[in-house]
Write an enzyme that holds these catalytic residues in place. Structure first.
Site, PDB file in Angstrom:
ATOM      1  N   ASN A 169      53.931   8.987 -14.537  1.00  0.00           N
ATOM      2  CA  ASN A 169      54.240   9.905 -13.650  1.00  0.00           C
ATOM      3  C   ASN A 169      53.662  11.274 -14.012  1.00  0.00           C
ATOM      4  OD1 ASN A 169      55.380  10.323 -10.460  1.00  0.00           O
ATOM      5  ND2 ASN A 169      55.686  12.117 -11.759  1.00  0.00           N
ATOM      6  N   GLY A 203      -3.749   0.752  15.610  1.00  0.00           N
ATOM      7  CA  GLY A 203      -4.986  -0.142  15.889  1.00  0.00           C
ATOM      8  C   GLY A 203      -4.427  -1.328  16.865  1.00  0.00           C
ATOM      9  N   ASN A 218      -1.572  -3.470  15.861  1.00  0.00           N
ATOM     10  CA  ASN A 218      -1.404  -4.129  14.558  1.00  0.00           C
ATOM     11  C   ASN A 218      -0.584  -3.413  13.633  1.00  0.00           C
ATOM     12  OD1 ASN A 218      -2.472  -5.007  11.955  1.00  0.00           O
ATOM     13  ND2 ASN A 218      -4.060  -3.499  11.794  1.00  0.00           N
ATOM     14  N   ARG A 277       2.123  14.735   6.547  1.00  0.00           N
ATOM     15  CA  ARG A 277       3.025  15.167   7.510  1.00  0.00           C
ATOM     16  C   ARG A 277       4.376  15.190   7.204  1.00  0.00           C
ATOM     17  NH1 ARG A 277       1.634  11.025  12.251  1.00  0.00           N
ATOM     18  NH2 ARG A 277       0.341  10.071  10.693  1.00  0.00           N
ATOM     19  N   LEU A 303       0.829  -1.321   0.091  1.00  0.00           N
ATOM     20  CA  LEU A 303      -0.115   0.025   0.067  1.00  0.00           C
ATOM     21  C   LEU A 303       1.064   1.311   0.007  1.00  0.00           C
ATOM     22  CD1 LEU A 303      -2.791  -0.855   2.529  1.00  0.00           C
ATOM     23  CD2 LEU A 303      -2.761  -1.385   0.291  1.00  0.00           C
ATOM     24  N   ARG A 332      35.393  11.552  -9.964  1.00  0.00           N
ATOM     25  CA  ARG A 332      34.291  11.412 -10.418  1.00  0.00           C
ATOM     26  C   ARG A 332      33.811  10.453 -11.329  1.00  0.00           C
ATOM     27  NH1 ARG A 332      34.967  17.026 -13.246  1.00  0.00           N
ATOM     28  NH2 ARG A 332      33.216  16.525 -14.108  1.00  0.00           N
ATOM     29  N   GLN A 368      -5.428   3.918  -7.063  1.00  0.00           N
ATOM     30  CA  GLN A 368      -6.333   3.858  -6.382  1.00  0.00           C
ATOM     31  C   GLN A 368      -6.631   5.390  -6.347  1.00  0.00           C
ATOM     32  OE1 GLN A 368      -5.702   4.010  -2.071  1.00  0.00           O
ATOM     33  NE2 GLN A 368      -7.752   3.471  -1.120  1.00  0.00           N
ATOM     34  N   ALA A 426      59.126  20.460 -16.997  1.00  0.00           N
ATOM     35  CA  ALA A 426      58.059  21.141 -16.142  1.00  0.00           C
ATOM     36  C   ALA A 426      57.631  22.504 -16.795  1.00  0.00           C
ATOM     37  CB  ALA A 426      58.629  21.269 -14.691  1.00  0.00           C
ATOM     38  N   LYS A 438      38.346  12.611 -13.718  1.00  0.00           N
ATOM     39  CA  LYS A 438      36.907  12.411 -14.395  1.00  0.00           C
ATOM     40  C   LYS A 438      37.262  11.481 -15.458  1.00  0.00           C
ATOM     41  CE  LYS A 438      34.953  14.064 -17.843  1.00  0.00           C
ATOM     42  NZ  LYS A 438      34.644  14.865 -19.062  1.00  0.00           N
TER      43      LYS A 438
HETATM   44  C1  UD1 Z   1      -3.657   1.163   9.979  1.00  0.00           C
HETATM   45  C2  UD1 Z   1      -4.305   0.191  10.397  1.00  0.00           C
HETATM   46  C3  UD1 Z   1      -4.006   0.271  11.894  1.00  0.00           C
HETATM   47  C4  UD1 Z   1      -2.534  -0.185  11.976  1.00  0.00           C
HETATM   48  C5  UD1 Z   1      -1.825   1.041  11.107  1.00  0.00           C
HETATM   49  C6  UD1 Z   1      -0.097   0.528  11.241  1.00  0.00           C
HETATM   50  C7  UD1 Z   1      -6.282   0.191   9.246  1.00  0.00           C
HETATM   51  C8  UD1 Z   1      -7.679   0.706   9.208  1.00  0.00           C
HETATM   52  N1  UD1 Z   1      -5.622   0.511  10.318  1.00  0.00           N
HETATM   53  O1  UD1 Z   1      -3.709   2.576  10.271  1.00  0.00           O
HETATM   54  O2  UD1 Z   1      -4.511  -0.699  12.522  1.00  0.00           O
HETATM   55  O3  UD1 Z   1      -2.293  -0.153  13.412  1.00  0.00           O
HETATM   56  O4  UD1 Z   1      -2.081   1.037   9.886  1.00  0.00           O
HETATM   57  O5  UD1 Z   1       0.557   1.609  10.762  1.00  0.00           O
HETATM   58  O6  UD1 Z   1      -6.014  -0.395   8.282  1.00  0.00           O
HETATM   59  N2  UD1 Z   1      -3.125   3.659   2.251  1.00  0.00           N
HETATM   60  C9  UD1 Z   1      -3.654   3.479   1.106  1.00  0.00           C
HETATM   61  N3  UD1 Z   1      -5.064   3.970   0.635  1.00  0.00           N
HETATM   62  C10 UD1 Z   1      -5.980   4.237   1.440  1.00  0.00           C
HETATM   63  C11 UD1 Z   1      -5.631   4.392   2.807  1.00  0.00           C
HETATM   64  C12 UD1 Z   1      -4.161   4.120   3.180  1.00  0.00           C
HETATM   65  O7  UD1 Z   1      -2.938   3.188  -0.053  1.00  0.00           O
HETATM   66  O8  UD1 Z   1      -7.046   4.576   1.301  1.00  0.00           O
HETATM   67  C13 UD1 Z   1      -1.802   3.128   2.709  1.00  0.00           C
HETATM   68  C14 UD1 Z   1      -1.193   4.516   2.933  1.00  0.00           C
HETATM   69  O9  UD1 Z   1      -0.177   4.974   2.290  1.00  0.00           O
HETATM   70  C15 UD1 Z   1      -0.453   3.774   4.218  1.00  0.00           C
HETATM   71  C16 UD1 Z   1      -1.108   2.607   4.737  1.00  0.00           C
HETATM   72  O10 UD1 Z   1      -2.154   2.252   3.811  1.00  0.00           O
HETATM   73  O11 UD1 Z   1       0.907   3.367   3.577  1.00  0.00           O
HETATM   74  C17 UD1 Z   1      -1.834   2.853   5.988  1.00  0.00           C
HETATM   75  O12 UD1 Z   1      -2.793   3.639   5.979  1.00  0.00           O
HETATM   76  P1  UD1 Z   1      -3.063   4.799   7.221  1.00  0.00           P
HETATM   77  O13 UD1 Z   1      -4.383   5.445   6.965  1.00  0.00           O
HETATM   78  O14 UD1 Z   1      -1.785   5.378   7.632  1.00  0.00           O
HETATM   79  O15 UD1 Z   1      -3.474   3.668   8.207  1.00  0.00           O
HETATM   80  P2  UD1 Z   1      -3.393   4.026   9.637  1.00  0.00           P
HETATM   81  O16 UD1 Z   1      -4.305   5.072  10.162  1.00  0.00           O
HETATM   82  O17 UD1 Z   1      -1.955   4.191  10.312  1.00  0.00           O
END
Ligand code: UD1
Ligand code: CA
Length: 557
Positions: free
Chosen positions: A446, A209, A239, A82, A75, A402, A142, A492, A420
C-alpha cells in the site's frame, strides 16, 4: 487474456489476432463474359465482419480462390498541394496510421510477389517511413511527376517483363479494403481481361475521370473531368484509379503514352484507351461501398475519411461484442483489439497498438495509446500511454500512466497518480496523489496518498524497490536509490534516504514538540486564544492582520 476475433474466418487463437481481413467472405464473381462486358456488382462484400484497417497479422495462408497477384503499384508521388503541409500527404494519419499505411496494408493482404510504392514529392520522408515501417515494400522514385501513367512506368522500370496481374492503387485512399481489391483481382482473372477498372457510383463526380459506356452499357472509355463534355460530366460513375492489368499488356502499352491532354500528363487511363483500341478485353467492377475509392486531397477530406474509417472500425467492434456507448465521440484506431463485453464510454480514444481484454470498463474521457489492458480491468477518465494494465486492475479517475507503467493483476492506480516505468505488484495499491517512477512494488503493498519516489537528482535516474506487503505512509518521499523491504512500514510524512529492512518501521521526520501556552502568550485576546480558553470567539479588529489570516484561516465551506 484473450483477445477477440470478430470475423468468422479469423481463428480465435490469442492476443495477436485482431480485426483483420476475411479472405473467405467474398464469393468470387464468375463472369467469364467477353470484352467490355459490364461486370457490375461483382460479388463485392458488404463489409460488417471484416477489417477496417486492422493489422493484417498474422497473414492468413494464401487462398487458392484468390488469383496470384504479380505486382501491386501504390502511387504516392503526388504533391498533395491542397494539404498545405510540410508533411507529405500520404504521411498524414487517419485512424492513427499514415494514409500510406492503409494503402500498403491493404495491398500486402493480397500477398503480391512485388509490392512497390512510387514516391516523388517529399520522397526522403516517405522513403524513410516505408523503410522503417514496411521494409518489404520496394521503393520506386518518380523524379518528376509527369502523370499517373509515367508513375506506373517508373514502378515497372526494374520489372521490364511483368508477368501475371499488376494492380495499381493510390497511397491516399485509406478506406480501400483488401476484400475490394480481392474482388477486383478475382473478377479480372475470371474475365480473362487485359484491364479491369474499379469504378464507383458517387453523388458528386467532380474532378474524377468518368466511365463512358456504349449504347449496350459496355465500357467504352475513361474521360478525365477536364477533358469531358457537358454530357460526360453528368455521368456519376467514376474511375477510382484502381485497376487490375494484365502485366505484359501494361508493359507493352505504357511506352505508347503521350501527354496530349488538358494537363499535359501521361495518363494511365490512356493505357485503357489503347487497350480498347486494339480490341483487348476491358471491363469494370463497381465498388460496393464508394467510400473505398475516396481519396484525401485536403484536410476537410482528411477529417471526413477519419470519420468514415472510425465509423467502420467502431461498427466492427460493436458487431464483435464490444459496447461502444457513443460512436460519435469514441475514436478507435486501426489495428486495435478489444475483447467481448468490454464497455467503451463516451469521449474515449483507443489508439494504435492497444490491446484490450474482455469485460473491461474504459472511459469516459480516457485515452489508451499502445497499452495492453487485461480482462476485467477498469480505466476511468485517465490518460495512459505504453502502459500494461493487468487483469482486474483499476485505474483512475485522472490517472497518468506513462510508458512501462505495469500494473499487475488487481493492482490499483487511483486519483491523481502518475506512474512511469514501474511495476505495481498484484493487488498493490497506489490510491491517491502519488508519483511512482523507476520503481518496483511487490504484491499486496500500500502506497499512501502523496507518496513521491524521488527518482531524479538532475543527472541520473535511480530505482526504488518496495517489497511485498510493505506499507508506505502518506506524504512520504522515497529518495532513490532506496529499498523498503518486504513487510516493512514507513511512517507518514517520512523522507526515506536509507533502506528499510524487512518488518521494520522507518520514521524519518522531525519529532513533534508542543510549546505550552504559546497562543495565550503570543496571541492574547485572539479568537484562537479565546477558543483555547473556552470563551466566546466574536471577532475583534486587531486579529484581522494578514499574518494571522495566513496562519491557517480557511474560509472555504
Ligand atoms: C486520376 C485518374 C482519374 C481518376 C482519379 C481517381 C488519371 C489520368 N486520372 O485522376 O481518372 O478518376 O485519379 O482519384 O490517372 N501520382 C503519381 N505520380 C504522378 C501523378 C500522380 O504518383 O506523376 C499519384 C498521386 O500521388 C495520386 C494518384 O497518382 O495518389 C492520382 O494522381 P492525380 O493527379 O491526383 O490523379 P487525378 O487527377 O485525381
Ligand atoms: Ca492530376
Amino acid at each position: 487474456m484473450v483477445a477477440h476475433s470478430p470475423g468468422p474466418a479469423a481463428p480465435r487463437t490469442g492476443a495477436s489476432i485482431a480485426i483483420g481481413p476475411d479472405r473467405h467472405s467474398c464469393p468470387g464473381s464468375r463472369s467469364g463474359r467477353r470484352r467490355s462486358v459490364r461486370t457490375r456488382r461483382a460479388g463485392l462484400p458488404t463489409g460488417g465482419t471484416s477489417n477496417a484497417g486492422g493489422p493484417r497479422v498474422p497473414t492468413p495462408p494464401a487462398d487458392p480462390t484468390n488469383p496470384r497477384v504479380g505486382t501491386v503499384v501504390v502511387l504516392a508521388a503526388g504533391a498533395g498541394t491542397r494539404m498545405r503541409s510540410r508533411i507529405p500527404k500520404v504521411l498524414h494519419p487517419v485512424a492513427g496510421r499514415p494514409l500510406l499505411w492503409h494503402a500498403v496494408t491493404a495491398a500486402a493482404a493480397l500477398q503480391p510477389d512485388d509490392l512497390v510504392a512510387v514516391v516523388g514529392h517529399g520522397r526522403e520522408q516517405v522513403s524513410a517511413y516505408l523503410t522503417g515501417e514496411h521494409p518489404g515494400v520496394r521503393i520506386a522514385v518518380q523524379e518528376v511527376q509527369l502523370g499517373t501513367g509515367h508513375a506506373v512506368a517508373s514502378a515497372l522500370q526494374d520489372v521490364p517483363d511483368p508477368s501475371g496481374t499488376v494492380l495499381v492503387t493510390y497511397g491516399d485512399t485509406p478506406l480501400l479494403r483488401p476484400e475490394t481489391l480481392q474482388a477486383l483481382v478475382r473478377d479480372h482473372a475470371a474475365g480473362g481481361r487485359a484491364v479491369t477498372v474499379l469504378t464507383a457510383e458517387v453523388a458528386d463526380p467532380t474532378g474524377y475521370g468518368r466511365i463512358v459506356r456504349d449504347a449496350d452499357g459496355a465500357f467504352a472509355a475513361i474521360v478525365e473531368h477536364r477533358d469531358a463534355t457537358v454530357e460526360q460530366r453528368a455521368v456519376r460513375e467514376i474511375n477510382s484509379g484502381v485497376y487490375a492489368f494484365d502485366g505484359p499488356t501494361l508493359a507493352r502499352l505504357l511506352p505508347q503514352l503521350t501527354a496530349a491532354n488538358a494537363q499535359g500528363e501521361r495518363y494511365l487511363t490512356d493505357v485503357i484507351g489503347l487497350a480498347v483500341a486494339e480490341g483487348a478485353a476491358v471491363g469494370t467492377v463497381s465498388a460496393e461501398d464508394p467510400q473505398d475509392t475516396e481519396g484525401v486531397n485536403d484536410r476537410v477530406q482528411l477529417a471526413a475519411m477519419s470519420r468514415a474509417l472510425n465509423d467502420r472500425i467502431v461498427r466492427e467492434h460493436q458487431l464483435a461484442g464490444v459496447t461502444v456507448l457513443d460512436p460519435a465521440t469514441t475514436w478507435i484506431h486501426s489495428g486495435v483489439t478489444i475483447g467481448a463485453d468490454t464497455v467503451i464510454r463516451p469521449g474515449s480514444s483507443i489508439e494504435a497498438g492497444t490491446v484490450i481484454g474482455e469485460g473491461c470498463d474504459i472511459g469516459p474521457d480516457t485515452t489508451l495509446s499502445a497499452c495492453v489492458v487485461g480482462d476485467g480491468a477498469t480505466v476511468l477518465r485517465s490518460h495512459c500511454s505504453g502502459a500494461h494494465i493487468g487483469p482486474d486492475a483499476t485505474v483512475g479517475p485522472f490517472t497518468f500512466l506513462r510508458p512501462d507503467a505495469r500494473l499487475l493483476e488487481g493492482a490499483k492506480a487511483g486519483a491523481y497518480v502518475e506512474i512511469k516505468k514501474s511495476t505495481i505488484g498484484a493487488g498493490s495499491k497506489v490510491p491517491h496523489l502519488s508519483y511512482v517512477g523507476d520503481a518496483t512494488v511487490g504484491t499486496g503493498a500500500n502506497i499512501g496518498a502523496g507518496t513521491i519516489t524521488a527518482n531524479y537528482d538532475g543527472v541520473g535516474k535511480y530505482a526504488t524497490t518496495i517489497g511485498d506487503h510493505a506499507f508506505v505512509g502518506t506524504n512520504t518521499t522515497l529518495i532513490a536509490p532506496v529499498t523498503v523491504a518486504d513487510g516493512a512500514f514507513v511512517a507518514a510524512g517520512s523522507t526515506i534516504t536509507d533502506d528499510v529492512p524487512p518488518g521494520d518501521l522507518a520514521v524519518a521526520r522531525g519529532r513533534q514538540r508542543n510549546v505550552d501556552g504559546w497562543v495565550t502568550d503570543r496571541r492574547p485576546d485572539s479568537p484562537a486564544a479565546r477558543a483555547a480558553a473556552g470563551q466566546p470567539t466574536a471577532p475583534s479588529p486587531e486579529v484581522t492582520t494578514p499574518e494571522v489570516t495566513a496562519a491557517g484561516e480557511d474560509h472555504r465551506p
